[in-house]
Write a protein that holds these residues in place. Sequence first.
Motif: not given
Length: 485
Positions: A32-58
């Motif tokens: 990614l850096q080779e192609y010019g990406v210099d920052s990553l917006w990571l998905p929510p890192a905290h525990k959601g309502v289940s292991r399948e939760d994308v992260g927005y069910g905090s």
Amino acid sequence: MQKNGLMFQAFEWDLPADAQHWERLRGAATELQEYGVDSLWLPPAHKGVSREDVGYGSYDLYDMGEFDQKNTVATKYGTVEELIALLETLHERGMRAYADIVLNHKGGADETEIFRATPVNPEDRLSPVGESRDIEGWTKFTFPGRQDKYSAFQWHFSHFTGVDFDQRTGEKGIFRIEGEDAGFSEKVDGEKGNFDYLMNADIDVDNPDVRAELFRWGKWFFDRFPFDGMRMDAIKHIDSQFMHDFVQEMQDQVDRDLYVVGEYWTAGLETLQHYLDQVSYQLDLFDVPLHFKFFQAGQDKENFDLRTLFDDTLVRSKPQQAVTFVDNHDSQPGQALESFVDDGFKIQAYALILLRQDGYPCLFYGDYYGIGGGPGQEEALNPLLLARKYRAYGEEIDNFFDPNCIAFARLGDADHPHSGLVCLVSNGYAPEGYHCRMELGPDWAGQIFYDVTGRQEGTLTLDDQGGAEFYVGQNSLAVWVEQVE
Ligand code: CA
């Protein structure tokens, strides 16, 4: 921010819940850096309502894949150790990481409570549709798996403004919680009467105990995890004064400057401008109006007047505050805000956010690597990413000369050898394609240009004025750059 910075939205909705994503991203960082990406917006890192939760069910903001809660230690993306390893890898490469911060709601409560609430009209939350009564709601958060580590704060119904379910009757709806100083915040979006309530148990950020706890959490989070910024989720539904104060508090209390961008989902430019005023320009906003222009262009095809593409967009009115993007995890097919830019206009849209002077562009994981294991457009996007990294510098000259074709030039700068380009985007079917004369200046006389995307054949030799008749085919894209041997 370094020149021509590029943010990568490092997830899409349908990633496998295999707890391997932090490791996947660690493996992808170099490329990614080779192609010019210099920052990553990571998905929510905290525990959601289940292991399948994308992260927005905090569920628990203190659990980044560390405690056995919701039947899993890891989150959808991995463990706390893997998250820290990813942040280390990114920093070793001089890349930055932005955390996705969800302060609007909590889901997956540990227990129910009985409290008074009033059902309101989901389409007009200021209008009750029934009497105030006792309901049984999922509002008690005790985090038994964490046992007060990092924070002993427990959440109760008085910390929330509303819920969407009465366990006792099985009734679904929107229930406004009653009590002293209760009620929805006023400084939120006015859609549906009052759009404080979005989902789950809606956090009452006006409550002084809640406010103190969230400030304390933020300080703890940025002290423990070396994130370089934050992406604030669902700010349309959060009191703007609270958001102003939270960002200010983080900038004051954290020992480094944080980059902040907010997600305010509306096509209304005036609403975004008003919000920026309310938060004193402490954060950038995603250019949602521009996303909808891209979406419309994809739908209307040759009937869309390309000359209007940037009208009423944030990148035109407040270029310093605009994070430009084509699609994201919410606009992808099947998601809540589905408005996916048609494949026929996708690459053109990317050229317009990557190669122009204004805006901080964000590349979507789903567009690059694919959605749900499907094909991505990595190969088509890479030449544009490299054109951003090496060529898209210097003064910009627009030539929006036809409803079906717009062109712009970048004149290059002294810091970037061979920089400069001419980009044409077309969405029509003129038999001869589209041609326009552009001049880059006498310094360019004699240079040979070619289309770095490979779509247009042939080369152009620039005349004494550094000019040529640049061209693009039907419904296509051209990015003319200097040929370098
Ligand atoms: Ca809210």
